[in-house]
Structures are given as structure tokens and as C-alpha cells.
Design an enzyme around this catalytic site. Structure first.
Site, PDB file in Angstrom:
ATOM      1  N   HIS A 243      44.254  33.683  69.401  1.00 27.51           N
ATOM      2  CA  HIS A 243      44.180  34.186  70.598  1.00 27.51           C
ATOM      3  C   HIS A 243      42.635  35.322  71.107  1.00 27.51           C
ATOM      4  O   HIS A 243      42.165  34.884  72.002  1.00 27.51           O
ATOM      5  CB  HIS A 243      45.311  35.410  70.634  1.00 27.51           C
ATOM      6  CG  HIS A 243      46.811  34.926  70.234  1.00 27.51           C
ATOM      7  ND1 HIS A 243      47.278  34.045  71.120  1.00 27.51           N
ATOM      8  CD2 HIS A 243      47.227  34.849  69.350  1.00 27.51           C
ATOM      9  CE1 HIS A 243      48.362  33.531  70.386  1.00 27.51           C
ATOM     10  NE2 HIS A 243      48.410  34.267  69.300  1.00 27.51           N
TER      11      HIS A 243
HETATM   12  O1  RIB Z   1      49.971  37.852  71.412  1.00 24.78           O
HETATM   13  C1  RIB Z   1      48.913  37.817  70.648  1.00 24.78           C
HETATM   14  C2  RIB Z   1      48.183  39.188  70.656  1.00 24.78           C
HETATM   15  O2  RIB Z   1      48.919  39.975  69.750  1.00 24.78           O
HETATM   16  C3  RIB Z   1      46.777  38.937  69.718  1.00 24.78           C
HETATM   17  O3  RIB Z   1      46.090  40.054  70.243  1.00 24.78           O
HETATM   18  C4  RIB Z   1      47.264  39.491  68.329  1.00 24.78           C
HETATM   19  O4  RIB Z   1      46.270  40.019  67.698  1.00 24.78           O
HETATM   20  C5  RIB Z   1      48.167  40.373  68.538  1.00 24.78           C
HETATM   21  O5  RIB Z   1      47.740  41.739  68.956  1.00 24.78           O
END
Ligand code: RIB
Ligand code: CA
Length: 313
Positions: A243
């Protein structure tokens, strides 16, 4: 070389946050003015420590790291140790940090930096719950006109949620903060699950980090091997979505991404859909288009960029 991007990274490391920080610190086009930690994946006492561990892993102990909000604005803190492990950075065995934590509160650092730097020259890169960003906007509303843009990871629409059926983790943890940010009028580039779920790690992609055979790259491989296992089981995929590095990759190579300007509104009333980002992708409302929402990525190009830049460290 003058940095093309002067940024503040707001983060809750988190293995994917860590890779995003490494990408930024390995890219000469980026000047990291500071890293502000927020409670999210794990409590603040761990996210601030993990941020310092990653800076030292990158060989950049001079980076300034600040601790921010210890909990969301309204709701109780929800963490994600089941994904990131009890330290928040399970996988590699990283030493306790030696570099100092800055004494100033992260929110004060964000406000002070934005008020001191030339207007429109600083980009905020939130990678976790938006608590610090919202608190800064409430503490000093004048910063809204001074922020160049906010490039954030959070939300989802076509992909649904990853924490509830409707909500993605960063927005779900602090929906009220997200509501403040999306209503702020600051230009936003949004990396929701709809795009990050197309940036999947894989054994071949992780092997490319191992092949670099440097401490930062080997630690990256170990972080990703730990991090991907939760989503592989959940989604039945080979690899898990990476992500947060999408935020930094966008600064470096925006053409890796495709999206469109949309209205994004955050649910803060219904418990059933709390934290849902309602993205008006088809423009069926008259609500203002407050975010550039990304939906597609050149995943091979993304991972090539990651290997190249982490190889710089
Ligand atoms: O849903 C994914 C996000 O939530 C990313 O930023 C991961 O690090 C968590 O913080
Ligand atoms: Ca994160």
C-alpha cells in the site's frame, strides 16, 4: 541537485510504511523535512520507534522523527498487530534505535514547518490514520492554503474495505480526521485499496530485493515476506498489496498511476459503514471534486522503481 519534492511523511510503521520511507530516503529528488509518527498499526510508542529504526536502516540517522497523536480524535484506537506483528515491524531483526526522537510534538512541527516554508512548497504524505494532519488543520487553519498537496494512502470503494466490509484501515481508525482532511480544500491525491490491491508482492518481486544483497534490501525482503502472509491467506493471492509506497512512487513517477478527479466523502455517522470513503467515480452528484483518486498502476514499473531506489541505500 535541488530536491523536486520537499515532504513530511506522516506514518504508522508498519512494514509497508517502512518500505515507503526507504523509497523516499533512497530518492535524491525528495527532501524529507521530517517524519511524524501517529498511532495506527501499533501504538505510538512503537510507531515512533519503528520510524527511527527505518531511518537508521537507511543510513540516515540525521532524519528528524517526531511523535504525534497517541489516539484518534474521537474514537478509541484500533491497531493491527495481526497484520504487522507485535512490534509493528516483524520480519527483520532491526536494532533498537540510537538516533533521538525530536522533543517537539509532531502536530506543532507540521504547523511550524508549513507556516515557515514558502507557501505551496511542502507536500504532506500521510501513510496512516489522518489524526496528525487533521489536528494540524484544526490547530492552524491557515496551513490549508499553504500545503502544496496531500498525497495519501487510504480508503477504498470498488474494492470495499479491509477492516470492515466498507472501510479501509487508515480511514476506519480515525474517520473524523479523514473527514476534516477531505473537507479541507487542500489538493489531495488518494491511493485507495482500488489501486494498492494491484501492487502485489510476489516471490519473484521479493527475490529482486534479496538479489541486491544489501542490509536495507534484505530487510525489505524480510519485511515483505512477513507482511504479505496475512493478505495471502485472506485473499488467496500470491503476494500481498504493498500500500504505502504507492504514495512516494507517485511523487517520483506519477505516470505509473491512472485515476480521475472525484468527490470523496467519509462516513462518520453510521456504525455499519463508519469510515467508508464514498467515491463519486461516475460523477452522479454535484459534490465538489476534492481528490484525484487513483485506480490503476503499472505494477512492474512500481517494483522496478522500488528495487532501484532501495538499491541506492
Ligand atoms: O489499509 C492499509 C493501510 O493501513 C496501510 O497504510 C497500512 O500500513 C495500514 O496503516
Ligand atoms: Ca501505514
Amino acid at each position: 541537485m535541488t530536491a523536486r519534492h520537499r515532504i513530511i511523511i506522516d506514518t504508522d510503521p508498519g512494514q509497508d510504511d517502512a518500505v515507503a520511507i526507504l523509497l523516499a530516503l533512497g530518492s535524491p529528488e525528495i527532501e524529507v523535512l521530517g517524519i511524524t509518527a501517529v498511532a495506527g498499526n501499533v501504538p505510538l510508542r512503537l510507531t515512533e520507534k519503528n520510524a527511527r529504526k527505518v531511518c537508521e536502516l537507511a543510513g540516515k540517522p540525521e532524519t528528524r522523527v517526531y511523535a504525534g497523536a497517541i489516539r484518534p480524535m474521537v474514537r478509541p484506537l484500533v491497531t493491527a498487530e495481526q497484520v504487522h506483528g507485535k512490534t509493528g515491524l516483524d520480519g527483520p531483526d532491526l536494532p533498537e534505535p540510537v538516533m533521538p526522537l525530536q522533543k517537539q510534538h509532531a502536530v506543532d512541527f507540521i504547523v511550524e514547518t508549513l507556516m515557515a516554508e514558502e507557501a505551496g512548497t511542502v507536500t504532506l504524505c500521510p501513510l496512516g490514520p489522518l489524526t496528525n494532519i487533521a489536528l494540524a488543520l484544526v490547530r492552524e487553519p491557515r496551513i490549508a492554503a499553504r500545503i502544496q498537496r496531500i498525497v495519501l494512502m487510504g480508503g477504498g470503494f470498488f474494492e470495499g474495505g479491509n477492516t470492515t466490509p466498507a472501510a479501509e484501515f487508515n480511514i476506519y481508525v480515525d474517520p473524523h480526521a479523514a473527514d476534516v482532511v477531505f473537507r479541507s480544500g487542500v489538493p489531495i491525491v488518494m491511493m485507495p485499496l482500488d489501486v494498492t490491491h494491484k501492487a502485489l508482492t510476489s516471490s519473484a518481486r521479493i527475490a529482486a530485493f534479496r538479489k541486491l544483497d544489501t542490509r536495507p534490501a534484505l530487510a525489505t525482503a524480510e519485511m515483505l515476506e512477513f507482511f504479505e502472509r496475512f493478505d495471502e491467506t485472506k485473499y488467496g493471492t500470491d503476494g500481498g498489496p504493498l500500500h504505502d509506497p504507492c504514495v512516494i512512487a507517485y511523487l517520483l513517477q506519477p505516470d505509473l498511476f491512472r485515476g480521475r478527479d472525484c468527490n470523496v466523502s467519509v462516513e462518520i455517522a453510521s456504525e455499519l459503514t463508519m469510515g467508508m470513503t464514498v467515491i463519486d467515480w461516475w460523477g452522479v452528484t454535484k459534490r465538489p471534486k476534492n481528490a484525484m483518486v487513483m485506480r490503476d498502476i503499472d505494477a512492474d514499473g512500481f517494483f522496478a522503481l522500488l528495487v532501484e531506489r532501495i538499491g541506492n541505500l
